[in-house]
Every structure is written in C-alpha cells, then in structure tokens.
Design an enzyme around this catalytic site. Structure first.
Site, PDB file in Angstrom:
ATOM      1  N   GLU A  50      21.983  17.875 -11.033  1.00 46.49           N
ATOM      2  CA  GLU A  50      21.314  17.296 -12.192  1.00 46.49           C
ATOM      3  C   GLU A  50      22.127  16.136 -12.757  1.00 46.49           C
ATOM      4  O   GLU A  50      23.284  15.929 -12.392  1.00 46.49           O
ATOM      5  CB  GLU A  50      21.108  18.351 -13.273  1.00 46.49           C
ATOM      6  CG  GLU A  50      22.408  18.872 -13.870  1.00 46.49           C
ATOM      7  CD  GLU A  50      22.221  19.464 -15.254  1.00 46.49           C
ATOM      8  OE1 GLU A  50      21.863  18.693 -16.163  1.00 46.49           O
ATOM      9  OE2 GLU A  50      22.438  20.682 -15.424  1.00 46.49           O
ATOM     10  N   LYS A 185      23.868  29.306 -20.751  1.00 43.65           N
ATOM     11  CA  LYS A 185      24.761  28.782 -21.793  1.00 43.65           C
ATOM     12  C   LYS A 185      25.023  29.862 -22.843  1.00 43.65           C
ATOM     13  O   LYS A 185      24.104  30.523 -23.322  1.00 43.65           O
ATOM     14  CB  LYS A 185      24.142  27.543 -22.446  1.00 43.65           C
ATOM     15  CG  LYS A 185      23.998  26.346 -21.516  1.00 43.65           C
ATOM     16  CD  LYS A 185      23.398  25.163 -22.252  1.00 43.65           C
ATOM     17  CE  LYS A 185      23.311  23.936 -21.349  1.00 43.65           C
ATOM     18  NZ  LYS A 185      22.248  24.068 -20.333  1.00 43.65           N
TER      19      LYS A 185
END
Length: 288
Positions: A50, A185
C-alpha cells in the site's frame, strides 16, 4: 513441473495482462512498472504494497526510507514489490524511484484513497495514496494474490454508537487477496473487529501466535480452491525486541481517545497523538 493451481493462476494472470501501450498502460486504465509487468507475465512472485503509509504514516524523509527498505526486503526474499498508488489520475502498480520520491514529498497532499474514492481520484486526475481496501482492489484486478501491510483498519472503539467501521474489513469479505499484516491497529476495538471479520466470512490466520487470532492453520490454499471469493487475513506479530510496552501504548490510547474529535480524521489524529504521548515509541515499533 508446475501444479494445476499454479497453471490456473498463470492463465488468470495472462487474461488480466493484455498488451501494454506506449505508456506501459493497459487500455489507459492501469500503469505497470516494467519490473512488475515482466514478473506477472512470467509467473514470478509479486507482493502488493500500500502507499498510505508513505503519504500519511510518517514524515519525510523517514517515509521514503521506509518504503525503500520494505521493497528491498521483498526483493531479498525472492519476490517483486508492487507498491500501488494513483498518480495524476492513473492507477500505478509498481512505482519507480522517482514516483516513490514524489509520493513521499507530497505527503498528506495526496488523497488517502479507499475503494470508494478511486473513481473520484481517477476522474479528477488527482494523486491518491491507496489504503488497504484500494490496494486489495487493484491487486486483485491485475492478479496479485498477496499483499503485505502494517496494521489493517477495523471497528473503532465505541463503534456500536458511531458505526465507524473501516472499509478494509468489507474488502476482505469480497476480494480474494491474502493480506499479511501485524494485525489490527491497537487504537481500534480488536474484539469487535474480529467479530466483524467473522460476519464477513474472512479466514483469520495467526502466524506463530496464539493471542491474535486464537487458532492456527498450516495453509490458506483452501479459500482459493473452494473459490469462496473473499480474502484471508494473516496476522504476524512484530518481533518482541521491536514492540512497544502494551500498558504504555494502551494508556496513551485512552488519553488520545478522550481528546479525539469524532469524525473521518479520527484515525490520523489518534495515531499522531499516541506517537506524541509515547515519545515516538508507537511509530518506532511499527517500522519493522
């Protein structure tokens, strides 16, 4: 001799990879770097990467150095890196050194681009840094089956009230790409994220860990063979020597959450604030 599954994958790749025009593009839609195109055409291993981590994840020049290091790690392990981004409205699969530099210096001026934003960024000839969902979309589109990232998005804390759920999760439920990450996360609600992934039918695999997730498997090939049409999330914990203190991170997260403004900018704010409160420990532990 190549296996039947490998031959099938090569056939699918050739269906995706029609001849390039003079700009290394397929019918003006997707632009490949020569290295990535040649690797896909010959059946070599390619790993998608990404680009939001470059534009929004850390400051320049640390972002550029990290991007180069990650690509080098992929090459040292026998695969070809394909960093994905949208530049001047053109989706690019594989970036040159100059394009990496450009994206790194653009920073947050490049639009953070999820799947929903792709058409807007392309139509406006804008610059977009792809999130997990957009990177998965393009990887699947051109036949790249493996994507490596840091931490995926998920269900935000208090998500049952705000309905703030990352499109990364729905993408995993419908796009057949194996996503290898360090998990979810830590600013997010991890139990609710795992529940949501289960609802989406996503196979979650832990590599050498019994904490996230709570089970093991020695292969993910069944998802492909059964043509389930969804992705696989492979969680790989970061090395202990590079991990930050859990209690220190959680304390910082709780403080940042109290300060956060609810809205689309919550994730960038939280990540930046947690990094400040931990004296840079959270950012350091995210750079492997």
């Amino acid at each position: 001799m190549a296996s039947s599954s490998a031959l099938s994958r090569l056939s699918n790749l050739h269906n995706h990879l029609r001849p390039l025009d003079s700009n290394n593009q397929i019918e003006g839609l997707v632009k490949f770097s020569p290295e990535v195109y040649q690797a896909l055409s010959s059946g070599r291993a390619v790993v998608a990467l990404e680009s939001t981590i470059i534009s929004h994840g850390m400051p320049y020049p640390q972002n550029l150095d990290t991007a180069k290091q990650v690509e080098e790690i992929v090459r040292k392990n026998g695969a070809v890196p394909a960093t994905i981004a949208i530049l001047d409205g053109v989706p690019c699969v594989g970036l040159s050194a100059e394009q990496l530099e450009r994206l790194a210096t653009l920073g947050t001026r490049a639009q953070k681009t999820a799947r929903r934003d792709i058409a807007y960024v392309v139509a406006g000839r804008r610059n977009g840094a792809t999130t997990v969902s957009a990177t998965m979309f393009f990887a699947s589109m051109v036949g790249i089956p493996v994507f490596v990232t840091g931490g995926i998005g998920g269900v935000h804390r208090h998500g049952e009230e705000t309905m703030d759920v990352s499109s990364d999760l729905t993408e995993l439920g419908k796009t057949p790409v194996a996503v290898i990450s360090a998990g979810v996360k830590s600013i997010l609600d991890i139990p609710k994220t795992l529940e949501y992934l289960e609802t989406q039918g996503v196979c979650v695999v832990g590599y050498k860990t019994d904490e996230f997730p709570a089970f093991f498997t020695d292969t993910s090939d069944a998802t492909t063979k059964l043509k389930l049409g969804n992705g696989v999330l492979i969680a790989v914990p970061i090395p202990k020597e590079q991990s930050a203190s859990g209690s220190k991170i959680e304390s910082a997260i709780q403080k940042a959450l109290k300060e956060a403004r609810i809205g689309s900018a919550e994730t960038p704010f939280l990540l930046a604030r947690v990094n400040e409160l931990t004296g840079g420990a959270s950012l350091a532990s995210s750079i492997l």
